[in-house]
Design an enzyme around this catalytic site. Structure first.
Site, PDB file in Angstrom:
ATOM      1  N   ARG A  94     -18.268 -21.117  47.769  1.00 15.16           N
ATOM      2  CA  ARG A  94     -17.563 -20.968  49.037  1.00 15.16           C
ATOM      3  C   ARG A  94     -16.076 -20.782  48.799  1.00 15.16           C
ATOM      4  NH1 ARG A  94     -20.496 -19.365  53.250  1.00 15.16           N
ATOM      5  NH2 ARG A  94     -22.475 -20.485  53.343  1.00 15.16           N
ATOM      6  N   LEU A 154     -12.317 -21.574  49.156  1.00 17.57           N
ATOM      7  CA  LEU A 154     -11.462 -22.728  49.447  1.00 17.57           C
ATOM      8  C   LEU A 154     -10.077 -22.221  49.808  1.00 17.57           C
ATOM      9  CD1 LEU A 154     -11.543 -25.632  46.835  1.00 17.57           C
ATOM     10  CD2 LEU A 154     -12.270 -25.702  49.215  1.00 17.57           C
ATOM     11  N   ASN A 212     -11.332 -23.231  38.519  1.00 14.03           N
ATOM     12  CA  ASN A 212     -12.652 -22.621  38.716  1.00 14.03           C
ATOM     13  C   ASN A 212     -13.105 -22.017  37.397  1.00 14.03           C
ATOM     14  OD1 ASN A 212     -14.952 -21.506  40.061  1.00 14.03           O
ATOM     15  ND2 ASN A 212     -13.899 -19.533  40.204  1.00 14.03           N
ATOM     16  N   HIS A 217     -15.532 -18.831  36.192  1.00 14.00           N
ATOM     17  CA  HIS A 217     -16.235 -17.642  36.693  1.00 14.00           C
ATOM     18  C   HIS A 217     -16.853 -16.923  35.499  1.00 14.00           C
ATOM     19  CE1 HIS A 217     -17.218 -14.578  39.604  1.00 14.00           C
ATOM     20  NE2 HIS A 217     -16.879 -13.671  38.699  1.00 14.00           N
ATOM     21  N   ASP A 225      -6.175 -16.377  46.654  1.00 13.73           N
ATOM     22  CA  ASP A 225      -6.885 -15.118  46.439  1.00 13.73           C
ATOM     23  C   ASP A 225      -8.187 -15.429  45.712  1.00 13.73           C
ATOM     24  OD1 ASP A 225      -4.877 -13.541  47.585  1.00 13.73           O
ATOM     25  OD2 ASP A 225      -3.729 -13.624  45.709  1.00 13.73           O
ATOM     26  N   ASP A 259     -11.103 -15.831  43.401  1.00  9.27           N
ATOM     27  CA  ASP A 259     -11.346 -15.513  41.979  1.00  9.27           C
ATOM     28  C   ASP A 259     -10.182 -14.770  41.328  1.00  9.27           C
ATOM     29  OD1 ASP A 259     -13.857 -16.692  41.913  1.00  9.27           O
ATOM     30  OD2 ASP A 259     -14.957 -14.827  42.212  1.00  9.27           O
ATOM     31  N   GLU A 303     -19.724 -21.001  28.260  1.00  6.05           N
ATOM     32  CA  GLU A 303     -19.040 -21.851  29.241  1.00  6.05           C
ATOM     33  C   GLU A 303     -19.089 -23.322  28.849  1.00  6.05           C
ATOM     34  OE1 GLU A 303     -19.991 -21.325  33.374  1.00  6.05           O
ATOM     35  OE2 GLU A 303     -20.323 -19.182  33.118  1.00  6.05           O
TER      36      GLU A 303
HETATM   37  C1  GAR Z   1     -21.597 -20.799  36.014  1.00  2.00           C
HETATM   38  O1  GAR Z   1     -22.096 -19.718  35.258  1.00  2.00           O
HETATM   39  C2  GAR Z   1     -20.318 -20.417  36.691  1.00  2.00           C
HETATM   40  O2  GAR Z   1     -19.541 -19.545  35.911  1.00  2.00           O
HETATM   41  C3  GAR Z   1     -20.830 -19.749  37.937  1.00  2.00           C
HETATM   42  O3  GAR Z   1     -21.906 -20.571  38.343  1.00  2.00           O
HETATM   43  C4  GAR Z   1     -22.518 -21.114  37.169  1.00  2.00           C
HETATM   44  C5  GAR Z   1     -22.646 -22.598  37.260  1.00  2.00           C
HETATM   45  O4  GAR Z   1     -23.453 -22.975  38.293  1.00  2.00           O
HETATM   46  N1  GAR Z   1     -19.822 -19.688  38.949  1.00  2.00           N
HETATM   47  C6  GAR Z   1     -19.649 -18.626  39.713  1.00  2.00           C
HETATM   48  O5  GAR Z   1     -20.342 -17.631  39.643  1.00  2.00           O
HETATM   49  C7  GAR Z   1     -18.496 -18.762  40.693  1.00  2.00           C
HETATM   50  N2  GAR Z   1     -18.139 -17.512  41.262  1.00  2.00           N
HETATM   51  P1  GAR Z   1     -24.443 -24.213  38.046  1.00  2.00           P
HETATM   52  O6  GAR Z   1     -23.630 -25.311  37.404  1.00  2.00           O
HETATM   53  O7  GAR Z   1     -24.914 -24.552  39.415  1.00  2.00           O
HETATM   54  O8  GAR Z   1     -25.517 -23.690  37.132  1.00  2.00           O
END
Ligand code: GAR
Length: 222
Positions: free
Chosen positions: A109, A111, A123, A125, A168, A170, A199
Site C-alpha cells: 500500500r 504510505l 522499503n 523492492h 514518490d 518506490d 534479499e
Molecule cells: C519481497 O520480495 C519484497 O521485495 C517484495 O515483497 C517480497 C516480500 O514479501 N516487495 C515488494 O514487491 C514491494 N513493492 P513477503 O515477506 O510477504 O514474502
C-alpha cells in the site's frame, strides 16, 4: 582472574545502547519478517521487532508475528478514504511502541510520509532502482509482476533495492542494492526465488548501514 559472573564495573555500565526498535509493515507471507527475526536471533542485527502492522486481514505475516510474541495489528486500507488517512492510522498504531525505524516488508500500500517520519522508513523492492522504476516499480508492481516486467524489458541483470521511503512511490534514495544476472532460461518464478535469496542478506545489511549512519533516529520525532 575473573569467573565471568562478576558484576560489570562502573566503566562498563552505560556503554551498551539498547537494540534498535524496528516496526514492520506487511501485506503478505511475512517471509521478510521471518528473515529479520532469524537474523536478529543469530546476533547479526542488534535490533528488536516491537510491532507489526498488516494491511491485509489474515495475512500469514500476522501469524508469524504472533508466533514470535510480537504485537500485530490489522490496519486495512479500505477502512480509510485516502492514503493520507490510512497512513496516519498506521503511524498512530505504531507510536505507542516507539519504533526508531519502520520497515516495509512486502507491504503493498501507498504510505504518505509526513515530516515527522521523513528518513525513518525503509522499503525493499525486488528490482534495481532507480533504473527499473519505469516498468518494474510503483503501484501494482510487486512479486512476480516485477520479475515478469524485467524479463519483458529484456534486462540482463536485476536484483533488489533497499531505499528510503518518501512521497514518490518506490522512488526514494537507495540505501543498498544487490545485483544478480538474468539467465536466458529464467522465468518470473526462478527470478523471484533468486532475488528473494539475495534479499535475505541485503535487508539486514542495509538496516545496519542505515542505522549506523543515522544515530539521530533514536531521538524524538519532529
Ligand atoms: C519481497 O520480495 C519484497 O521485495 C517484495 O515483497 C517480497 C516480500 O514479501 N516487495 C515488494 O514487491 C514491494 N513493492 P513477503 O515477506 O510477504 O514474502
Amino acid at each position: 582472574m575473573t569467573d565471568g559472573n562478576e558484576a560489570p564495573s562502573r566503566l562498563d555500565t552505560g556503554s551498551k545502547v539498547d537494540p534498535w526498535r524496528l516496526a514492520l509493515l506487511l501485506s503478505g507471507t511475512g517471509r521478510t519478517l521471518e528473515n529479520l527475526l532469524a537474523t536478529i536471533a543469530r546476533g547479526e542485527l542488534d535490533a528488536r521487532v516491537v510491532a507489526v502492522v498488516s494491511s491485509v486481514a489474515g495475512a500469514r505475516g500476522l501469524q508469524v508475528a504472533d508466533s514470535a510474541g510480537i504485537r500485530g495489528y490489522l490496519v486495512p486500507r479500505r477502512a480509510f478514504e485516502s492514503d493520507a488517512a490510512f497512513s496516519t492510522a498506521v503511524y498512530d498504531t505504531l507510536m505507542p511502541h516507539q519504533p526508531h525505524l519502520l520497515l516495509l516488508a512486502g507491504f503493498l500500500r501507498r504510505l504518505v510520509v509526513p515530516p515527522a517520519w521523513e528518513g525513518r522508513i525503509l522499503n525493499i523492492h525486488p528490482a534495481l532502482l532507480p533504473e527499473a522504476a519505469a516498468y518494474a516499480a510503483g503501484r501494482g508492481r510487486y512479486g512476480v509482476h516485477v520479475h515478469a516486467a524485467v524479463l519483458a524489458n529484456g534486462d540482463t541483470r536485476t536484483g533488489a533495492t533497499v531505499h528510503i521511503v518518501d512521497n514518490d512511490y518506490d522512488a526514494g534514495p537507495p540505501v543498498l542494492r544487490a545485483e544478480i544476472p538474468v539467465a536466458p532460461h529464467d522465468t518470473p518464478a526462478t527470478l523471484a526465488a533468486r532475488v528473494f535469496a539475495a534479499e535475505r542478506a541485503l535487508y539486514p545489511a542495509a538496516i545496519r548501514r542505515y542505522v549506523t549512519a543515522h544515530p539521530e533516529l533514536r531521538g524524538d520525532r519532529g
